[in-house]
Design a protein around this motif. Structure first.
Motif, short mmCIF file in Angstrom:
data_model
loop_
_atom_site.label_atom_id
_atom_site.label_comp_id
_atom_site.label_asym_id
_atom_site.label_seq_id
_atom_site.Cartn_x
_atom_site.Cartn_y
_atom_site.Cartn_z
N MET A 1 0.96 -1.26 -0.13
CA MET A 1 0.01 0.17 0.00
C MET A 1 0.84 1.20 0.11
N SER A 2 0.85 2.22 -0.82
CA SER A 2 1.31 3.40 -0.98
C SER A 2 0.98 4.60 -0.53
N TYR A 3 0.88 4.99 0.50
CA TYR A 3 0.20 6.23 0.81
C TYR A 3 1.20 7.36 1.06
N GLU A 4 0.84 8.58 0.91
CA GLU A 4 1.76 9.50 1.47
C GLU A 4 1.71 9.46 3.21
N TYR A 5 2.81 9.95 3.78
CA TYR A 5 2.64 9.85 5.27
C TYR A 5 1.60 10.74 5.86
N SER A 6 0.60 9.99 6.67
CA SER A 6 -0.47 10.77 7.08
C SER A 6 -1.31 9.80 8.22
N GLU A 7 -1.63 10.57 9.13
CA GLU A 7 -2.44 10.04 10.08
C GLU A 7 -3.29 9.01 9.45
N ASP A 8 -4.30 9.38 8.79
CA ASP A 8 -5.19 8.59 8.09
C ASP A 8 -4.59 7.37 7.51
N GLY A 9 -3.52 7.55 6.66
CA GLY A 9 -2.69 6.28 6.20
C GLY A 9 -2.40 5.50 7.02
N MET A 10 -1.69 5.85 8.23
CA MET A 10 -1.06 5.06 9.20
C MET A 10 -2.41 4.43 9.90
N ALA B 1 -2.79 0.04 9.52
CA ALA B 1 -2.67 -0.83 10.55
C ALA B 1 -4.18 -1.45 10.87
N ALA B 2 -5.16 -0.90 10.52
CA ALA B 2 -6.57 -1.73 10.44
C ALA B 2 -6.50 -2.76 9.32
N GLU B 3 -6.14 -2.54 8.22
CA GLU B 3 -5.86 -3.47 7.01
C GLU B 3 -5.26 -4.86 7.43
N GLU B 4 -4.02 -4.60 8.20
CA GLU B 4 -3.11 -5.65 8.82
C GLU B 4 -3.83 -6.37 9.76
N ALA B 5 -4.50 -5.90 10.72
CA ALA B 5 -5.29 -6.63 11.86
C ALA B 5 -6.43 -7.19 11.11
N LEU B 6 -7.03 -6.74 10.23
CA LEU B 6 -8.23 -7.37 9.42
C LEU B 6 -8.03 -8.66 8.67
N THR B 7 -6.63 -8.37 8.17
CA THR B 7 -6.29 -9.70 7.32
C THR B 7 -5.73 -10.53 8.20
N LEU C 1 -7.22 -11.63 10.70
CA LEU C 1 -8.11 -11.99 11.35
C LEU C 1 -9.02 -13.10 10.05
N GLY C 2 -8.43 -12.89 8.81
CA GLY C 2 -9.11 -13.59 7.69
C GLY C 2 -10.02 -12.94 6.95
N TRP C 3 -10.19 -11.48 7.15
CA TRP C 3 -11.07 -10.77 6.54
C TRP C 3 -10.45 -10.37 5.07
N LYS C 4 -11.41 -10.13 4.05
CA LYS C 4 -11.13 -9.69 2.66
C LYS C 4 -11.06 -8.25 2.69
N VAL C 5 -9.91 -7.58 2.55
CA VAL C 5 -9.88 -5.99 2.62
C VAL C 5 -9.81 -5.56 1.09
N VAL C 6 -10.76 -4.64 0.86
CA VAL C 6 -10.73 -4.07 -0.61
C VAL C 6 -10.55 -2.64 -0.34
N THR C 7 -9.40 -2.05 -1.19
CA THR C 7 -9.21 -0.71 -0.92
C THR C 7 -9.82 -0.17 -2.26
N ALA C 8 -10.92 0.61 -1.96
CA ALA C 8 -11.70 1.21 -3.10
C ALA C 8 -11.52 2.61 -3.27
#
Length: 66
Positions: free
Chosen positions: A1-10, A14-20, A22-29
């Motif tokens: 995932m390539s985001y500029e440094y931002s609080e939202d990106g961080m 972190a949420a995407e990693e945690a959900l992944t 746990l077995g969730w399918k994460v879609v960045t839309a």
């Protein structure tokens, strides 16, 4: 995932990693979403917050006799 440094990106990363983990399918839309019946998330427009296509599939899977 390539985001500029931002609080939202961080937070999102972190949420995407945690959900992944746990077995969730994460879609960045964020930039990939289009709209319509056959779109990435199945939404007609941005105002739809419930992904009815996914919800319907889950309900049929969990309750096949209904």
């Amino acid at each position: 995932m390539s985001y500029e440094y931002s609080e939202d990106g961080m937070v999102e990363e972190a949420a995407e990693e945690a959900l992944t983990e746990l077995g969730w399918k994460v879609v960045t839309a964020w930039k990939n979403e289009d709209f319509g019946k056959d779109s990435l998330l199945g939404r007609e427009d941005r105002s739809e917050v419930v992904l009815t296509r996914e919800l319907r599939h889950a309900l049929v899977t969990l309750n096949p006799d209904l």
